[in-house]
Design an enzyme around this catalytic site. Sequence first.
Site, PDB file in Angstrom:
ATOM      1  N   ASN A   1       0.761  -1.208  -0.061  1.00 45.25           N
ATOM      2  CA  ASN A   1       0.054  -0.042  -0.207  1.00 45.25           C
ATOM      3  C   ASN A   1       0.868   1.225   0.043  1.00 45.25           C
ATOM      4  O   ASN A   1       1.694   1.331   1.013  1.00 45.25           O
ATOM      5  CB  ASN A   1      -0.973  -0.047   1.305  1.00 45.25           C
TER       6      ASN A   1
ATOM      7  N   LYS B   1       0.346   4.264  -0.501  1.00 47.40           N
ATOM      8  CA  LYS B   1      -0.748   5.518   0.063  1.00 47.40           C
ATOM      9  C   LYS B   1      -0.356   6.589  -0.722  1.00 47.40           C
ATOM     10  O   LYS B   1      -0.209   6.364  -2.112  1.00 47.40           O
ATOM     11  CB  LYS B   1       0.069   5.822   1.692  1.00 47.40           C
TER      12      LYS B   1
ATOM     13  N   HIS C   1      -9.298   1.363   4.924  1.00 46.73           N
ATOM     14  CA  HIS C   1      -8.223   1.429   5.422  1.00 46.73           C
ATOM     15  C   HIS C   1      -8.279   2.574   6.659  1.00 46.73           C
ATOM     16  O   HIS C   1      -8.979   3.400   6.544  1.00 46.73           O
ATOM     17  CB  HIS C   1      -6.822   2.053   4.697  1.00 46.73           C
TER      18      HIS C   1
ATOM     19  N   GLU D   1      -6.754   4.867   7.669  1.00 46.55           N
ATOM     20  CA  GLU D   1      -6.399   6.349   7.471  1.00 46.55           C
ATOM     21  C   GLU D   1      -7.828   6.929   6.622  1.00 46.55           C
ATOM     22  O   GLU D   1      -8.023   7.926   6.724  1.00 46.55           O
ATOM     23  CB  GLU D   1      -5.381   6.625   6.360  1.00 46.55           C
TER      24      GLU D   1
ATOM     25  N   GLU E   1      -5.208  -4.647  11.000  1.00 42.65           N
ATOM     26  CA  GLU E   1      -4.073  -3.614  11.170  1.00 42.65           C
ATOM     27  C   GLU E   1      -4.447  -2.970  12.158  1.00 42.65           C
ATOM     28  O   GLU E   1      -5.096  -1.890  12.327  1.00 42.65           O
ATOM     29  CB  GLU E   1      -4.220  -2.560   9.932  1.00 42.65           C
TER      30      GLU E   1
ATOM     31  N   GLY F   1       2.531   2.615  10.628  1.00 39.87           N
ATOM     32  CA  GLY F   1       3.588   3.543  10.445  1.00 39.87           C
ATOM     33  C   GLY F   1       4.392   4.091  11.907  1.00 39.87           C
ATOM     34  O   GLY F   1       5.013   5.039  11.723  1.00 39.87           O
TER      35      GLY F   1
ATOM     36  N   SER G   1       3.609  -2.114  10.347  1.00 41.26           N
ATOM     37  CA  SER G   1       5.020  -1.876  10.559  1.00 41.26           C
ATOM     38  C   SER G   1       5.858  -3.339  10.114  1.00 41.26           C
ATOM     39  O   SER G   1       6.686  -3.788  10.735  1.00 41.26           O
ATOM     40  CB  SER G   1       5.604  -1.568  11.843  1.00 41.26           C
TER      41      SER G   1
HETATM   42  P1  PGA Z   1       2.760   0.509   7.641  1.00 44.25           P
HETATM   43  O1  PGA Z   1       1.544   0.650   7.042  1.00 44.25           O
HETATM   44  O2  PGA Z   1       3.742  -0.855   7.158  1.00 44.25           O
HETATM   45  O3  PGA Z   1       3.732   1.682   7.137  1.00 44.25           O
HETATM   46  O4  PGA Z   1       2.821   0.391   9.192  1.00 44.25           O
HETATM   47  C1  PGA Z   1       0.682  -0.404   6.693  1.00 44.25           C
HETATM   48  C2  PGA Z   1      -0.511   0.089   6.423  1.00 44.25           C
HETATM   49  O5  PGA Z   1      -1.036   0.897   6.632  1.00 44.25           O
HETATM   50  O6  PGA Z   1      -1.197  -0.725   5.467  1.00 44.25           O
END
Ligand code: PGA
Length: 248
Positions: free
Chosen positions: A9, A11, A95, A97, A164, A170, A208
Amino acid sequence: MRKPFIAANWKMTKTIGETEEFINAFLPMVKHIGDVDILIAPPFTSLSTAARLLKSSNVSLGAQNVYYEEKGAYTGEISPGMLLSAGCSCVIIGHSERRQYFSETDEIVNKKIKLARKSGLDVILCIGESLEQRESNRTFEVLENQLGGSLRDLSLDGITIAYEPIWAIGTGKTATKEQANEAHAHIRGWLRKNRDSADTVRIQYGGSVKPENIEELMSQPDVDGALVGGASLKPDSFAGIVTGAAKE
Ligand code: PGA
Protein backbone atom coordinates in the site's frame (compact mmCIF):
# COMPACT_ATOMS: atom_id res chain seq x y z
CA MET A 1 -3.99 -24.44 2.54
CA ARG A 2 -4.05 -20.66 2.09
CA LYS A 3 -1.54 -19.16 -0.35
CA PRO A 4 0.44 -16.30 1.22
CA PHE A 5 -0.68 -12.88 -0.02
CA ILE A 6 1.64 -9.87 0.29
CA ALA A 7 0.32 -6.46 -0.75
CA ALA A 8 2.01 -3.05 -0.98
CA ASN A 9 0.00 0.00 0.00
CA TRP A 10 1.95 2.98 -1.28
CA LYS A 11 -0.54 5.48 0.16
CA MET A 12 0.06 9.01 -1.19
CA THR A 13 3.62 8.43 -2.39
CA LYS A 14 5.30 7.99 -5.77
CA THR A 15 4.92 9.93 -8.98
CA ILE A 16 4.51 8.12 -12.29
CA GLY A 17 8.28 8.22 -12.84
CA GLU A 18 8.97 6.81 -9.37
CA THR A 19 6.42 4.06 -9.96
CA GLU A 20 8.18 3.09 -13.17
CA GLU A 21 11.56 3.07 -11.44
CA PHE A 22 10.28 0.89 -8.58
CA ILE A 23 8.60 -1.68 -10.80
CA ASN A 24 11.55 -2.00 -13.16
CA ALA A 25 13.82 -2.74 -10.20
CA PHE A 26 11.34 -4.91 -8.28
CA LEU A 27 10.09 -7.37 -10.92
CA PRO A 28 13.46 -9.10 -11.50
CA MET A 29 13.83 -9.59 -7.72
CA VAL A 30 10.61 -11.60 -7.40
CA LYS A 31 10.13 -13.15 -10.81
CA HIS A 32 11.08 -16.63 -9.55
CA ILE A 33 8.45 -16.55 -6.78
CA GLY A 34 5.32 -18.52 -7.59
CA ASP A 35 4.01 -19.53 -4.19
CA VAL A 36 3.09 -16.03 -2.98
CA ASP A 37 0.39 -13.75 -4.40
CA ILE A 38 1.94 -10.29 -4.78
CA LEU A 39 0.03 -7.06 -5.25
CA ILE A 40 1.00 -3.41 -5.56
CA ALA A 41 -1.49 -0.61 -4.85
CA PRO A 42 -0.02 2.67 -6.12
CA PRO A 43 -1.90 5.97 -6.19
CA PHE A 44 -4.59 6.36 -8.90
CA THR A 45 -2.33 8.49 -11.09
CA SER A 46 0.19 5.64 -11.42
CA LEU A 47 -2.28 2.86 -12.20
CA SER A 48 -2.06 2.86 -16.01
CA THR A 49 1.72 2.98 -16.01
CA ALA A 50 1.91 0.23 -13.40
CA ALA A 51 -0.59 -1.89 -15.34
CA ARG A 52 1.54 -1.66 -18.48
CA LEU A 53 4.73 -2.60 -16.61
CA LEU A 54 3.17 -5.43 -14.58
CA LYS A 55 1.48 -7.05 -17.57
CA SER A 56 2.49 -10.74 -17.90
CA SER A 57 4.33 -10.59 -14.56
CA ASN A 58 3.57 -12.43 -11.30
CA VAL A 59 2.55 -9.15 -9.61
CA SER A 60 -1.01 -7.87 -9.74
CA LEU A 61 -2.37 -4.37 -9.47
CA GLY A 62 -4.70 -2.88 -6.90
CA ALA A 63 -6.14 0.51 -5.97
CA GLN A 64 -6.28 2.10 -2.52
CA ASN A 65 -9.88 3.26 -2.59
CA VAL A 66 -13.05 3.26 -4.70
CA TYR A 67 -16.47 4.90 -4.63
CA TYR A 68 -19.80 3.13 -4.18
CA GLU A 69 -21.59 4.56 -7.22
CA GLU A 70 -21.03 3.43 -10.81
CA LYS A 71 -20.91 6.92 -12.33
CA GLY A 72 -22.28 10.41 -11.98
CA ALA A 73 -21.72 13.81 -10.40
CA TYR A 74 -19.27 12.79 -7.65
CA THR A 75 -16.34 15.12 -8.24
CA GLY A 76 -13.02 13.53 -7.43
CA GLU A 77 -14.31 9.99 -6.97
CA ILE A 78 -13.33 6.84 -8.89
CA SER A 79 -15.65 3.95 -9.77
CA PRO A 80 -14.97 0.21 -9.86
CA GLY A 81 -15.40 0.23 -13.65
CA MET A 82 -12.67 2.86 -13.94
CA LEU A 83 -10.32 0.77 -11.81
CA LEU A 84 -10.98 -2.32 -13.91
CA SER A 85 -10.34 -0.37 -17.10
CA ALA A 86 -7.04 0.86 -15.61
CA GLY A 87 -5.94 -2.75 -15.08
CA CYS A 88 -6.77 -3.30 -11.40
CA SER A 89 -7.99 -6.65 -10.14
CA CYS A 90 -8.30 -5.64 -6.50
CA VAL A 91 -9.05 -2.66 -4.27
CA ILE A 92 -8.21 -1.86 -0.64
CA ILE A 93 -11.32 -0.70 1.24
CA GLY A 94 -11.73 0.73 4.72
CA HIS A 95 -8.10 1.48 5.54
CA SER A 96 -7.84 3.14 8.96
CA GLU A 97 -6.54 6.33 7.34
CA ARG A 98 -9.72 6.47 5.23
CA ARG A 99 -11.79 5.88 8.34
CA GLN A 100 -9.86 8.45 10.39
CA TYR A 101 -9.24 11.31 7.94
CA PHE A 102 -12.14 10.86 5.51
CA SER A 103 -14.86 9.75 7.92
CA GLU A 104 -15.49 6.35 6.37
CA THR A 105 -17.91 4.34 8.43
CA ASP A 106 -18.60 0.61 8.30
CA GLU A 107 -21.76 1.46 6.37
CA ILE A 108 -19.80 3.29 3.67
CA VAL A 109 -17.21 0.51 3.62
CA ASN A 110 -20.01 -2.02 3.16
CA LYS A 111 -21.47 -0.10 0.20
CA LYS A 112 -18.02 0.16 -1.38
CA ILE A 113 -17.34 -3.57 -1.01
CA LYS A 114 -20.74 -4.44 -2.46
CA LEU A 115 -20.24 -2.47 -5.66
CA ALA A 116 -16.59 -3.49 -6.00
CA ARG A 117 -17.50 -7.19 -5.73
CA LYS A 118 -20.49 -6.85 -8.04
CA SER A 119 -18.16 -5.23 -10.58
CA GLY A 120 -15.65 -8.09 -10.34
CA LEU A 121 -12.92 -6.53 -8.20
CA ASP A 122 -11.33 -8.47 -5.37
CA VAL A 123 -11.26 -6.59 -2.08
CA ILE A 124 -8.86 -6.19 0.83
CA LEU A 125 -11.02 -5.11 3.76
CA CYS A 126 -9.05 -3.37 6.52
CA ILE A 127 -10.08 -3.51 10.15
CA GLY A 128 -8.25 -2.86 13.40
CA GLU A 129 -8.41 -1.28 16.84
CA SER A 130 -6.87 1.90 18.23
CA LEU A 131 -4.43 1.88 21.15
CA GLU A 132 -7.10 3.20 23.47
CA GLN A 133 -9.50 0.45 22.43
CA ARG A 134 -6.81 -2.19 22.96
CA GLU A 135 -5.88 -0.81 26.37
CA SER A 136 -9.49 -0.83 27.48
CA ASN A 137 -9.82 -4.48 26.40
CA ARG A 138 -12.23 -3.73 23.59
CA THR A 139 -10.16 -5.14 20.69
CA PHE A 140 -12.40 -8.14 19.99
CA GLU A 141 -15.60 -6.12 20.28
CA VAL A 142 -14.23 -3.48 17.86
CA LEU A 143 -13.17 -6.14 15.35
CA GLU A 144 -16.54 -7.88 15.52
CA ASN A 145 -18.42 -4.62 14.99
CA GLN A 146 -16.23 -3.73 12.02
CA LEU A 147 -16.68 -7.19 10.49
CA GLY A 148 -20.44 -7.21 11.06
CA GLY A 149 -20.93 -3.73 9.62
CA SER A 150 -18.49 -3.96 6.72
CA LEU A 151 -19.56 -7.43 5.59
CA ARG A 152 -23.33 -6.97 5.98
CA ASP A 153 -25.14 -9.11 3.35
CA LEU A 154 -21.86 -10.16 1.77
CA SER A 155 -20.23 -13.56 1.30
CA LEU A 156 -16.46 -13.87 1.72
CA ASP A 157 -16.00 -14.57 -1.96
CA GLY A 158 -13.14 -12.46 -3.37
CA ILE A 159 -12.45 -10.85 0.00
CA THR A 160 -9.19 -10.76 1.97
CA ILE A 161 -9.23 -9.31 5.48
CA ALA A 162 -6.33 -7.12 6.62
CA TYR A 163 -6.01 -6.90 10.38
CA GLU A 164 -4.20 -3.62 11.02
CA PRO A 165 -3.95 -2.43 14.61
CA ILE A 166 -3.92 1.36 14.26
CA TRP A 167 -1.20 1.70 16.90
CA ALA A 168 1.15 -0.37 14.73
CA ILE A 169 0.64 1.51 11.46
CA GLY A 170 3.62 3.63 10.48
CA THR A 171 4.86 3.67 14.07
CA GLY A 172 7.60 1.06 13.86
CA LYS A 173 5.75 -0.75 16.64
CA THR A 174 4.73 -4.14 15.25
CA ALA A 175 2.23 -6.36 17.03
CA THR A 176 3.97 -9.39 18.47
CA LYS A 177 3.35 -12.60 16.59
CA GLU A 178 1.18 -13.74 19.49
CA GLN A 179 -0.91 -10.53 19.42
CA ALA A 180 -1.32 -10.81 15.67
CA ASN A 181 -2.32 -14.45 15.76
CA GLU A 182 -4.73 -13.94 18.63
CA ALA A 183 -6.57 -11.24 16.69
CA HIS A 184 -6.48 -13.25 13.45
CA ALA A 185 -7.84 -16.34 15.20
CA HIS A 186 -10.62 -14.25 16.71
CA ILE A 187 -11.49 -12.81 13.29
CA ARG A 188 -11.53 -16.29 11.77
CA GLY A 189 -13.67 -17.53 14.63
CA TRP A 190 -16.21 -14.77 14.00
CA LEU A 191 -16.21 -15.55 10.28
CA ARG A 192 -16.70 -19.25 10.98
CA LYS A 193 -19.76 -18.46 13.08
CA ASN A 194 -21.25 -15.98 10.66
CA ARG A 195 -20.14 -16.94 7.13
CA ASP A 196 -19.20 -19.93 4.97
CA SER A 197 -15.63 -20.50 3.82
CA ALA A 198 -13.93 -18.91 6.84
CA ASP A 199 -11.14 -21.47 6.55
CA THR A 200 -10.15 -20.40 3.06
CA VAL A 201 -10.32 -16.62 3.56
CA ARG A 202 -6.91 -15.03 3.86
CA ILE A 203 -6.17 -12.70 6.76
CA GLN A 204 -3.23 -10.35 6.28
CA TYR A 205 -1.46 -8.59 9.11
CA GLY A 206 -0.58 -4.91 8.62
CA GLY A 207 1.39 -2.49 10.78
CA SER A 208 5.16 -1.94 10.54
CA VAL A 209 5.83 -5.16 8.64
CA LYS A 210 9.42 -5.34 7.38
CA PRO A 211 11.83 -7.95 6.03
CA GLU A 212 13.09 -8.56 9.59
CA ASN A 213 9.71 -9.55 11.07
CA ILE A 214 7.79 -11.14 8.19
CA GLU A 215 9.00 -14.67 8.86
CA GLU A 216 7.93 -14.76 12.48
CA LEU A 217 4.55 -13.24 11.62
CA MET A 218 4.05 -15.78 8.83
CA SER A 219 4.98 -18.62 11.19
CA GLN A 220 1.63 -18.08 12.93
CA PRO A 221 -1.18 -20.41 11.84
CA ASP A 222 -3.77 -17.70 11.17
CA VAL A 223 -1.47 -15.12 9.54
CA ASP A 224 -1.74 -15.55 5.77
CA GLY A 225 0.16 -12.55 4.49
CA ALA A 226 0.77 -8.86 5.01
CA LEU A 227 -0.39 -5.43 3.91
CA VAL A 228 2.73 -3.30 3.87
CA GLY A 229 3.06 0.48 3.86
CA GLY A 230 6.46 2.05 4.60
CA ALA A 231 8.56 -1.03 3.89
CA SER A 232 6.93 -1.50 0.47
CA LEU A 233 8.35 1.74 -0.89
CA LYS A 234 11.83 0.39 -1.67
CA PRO A 235 12.17 -2.51 -4.12
CA ASP A 236 14.72 -4.49 -2.08
CA SER A 237 12.79 -4.10 1.14
CA PHE A 238 9.45 -5.17 -0.41
CA ALA A 239 11.18 -8.04 -2.24
CA GLY A 240 12.66 -9.11 1.12
CA ILE A 241 9.17 -9.31 2.60
CA VAL A 242 7.84 -11.29 -0.35
CA THR A 243 10.80 -13.68 -0.18
CA GLY A 244 10.38 -14.05 3.60
CA ALA A 245 6.71 -14.98 3.11
CA ALA A 246 7.63 -17.55 0.46
CA LYS A 247 9.80 -19.53 2.87
CA GLU A 248 6.92 -20.75 4.93
P1 PGA B 1 2.99 0.48 7.63
O1 PGA B 1 1.52 0.68 7.03
O2 PGA B 1 3.53 -0.81 7.05
O3 PGA B 1 3.76 1.67 7.15
O4 PGA B 1 2.85 0.40 9.10
C1 PGA B 1 0.65 -0.41 6.87
C2 PGA B 1 -0.66 0.05 6.29
O5 PGA B 1 -1.12 1.14 6.63
O6 PGA B 1 -1.28 -0.68 5.49
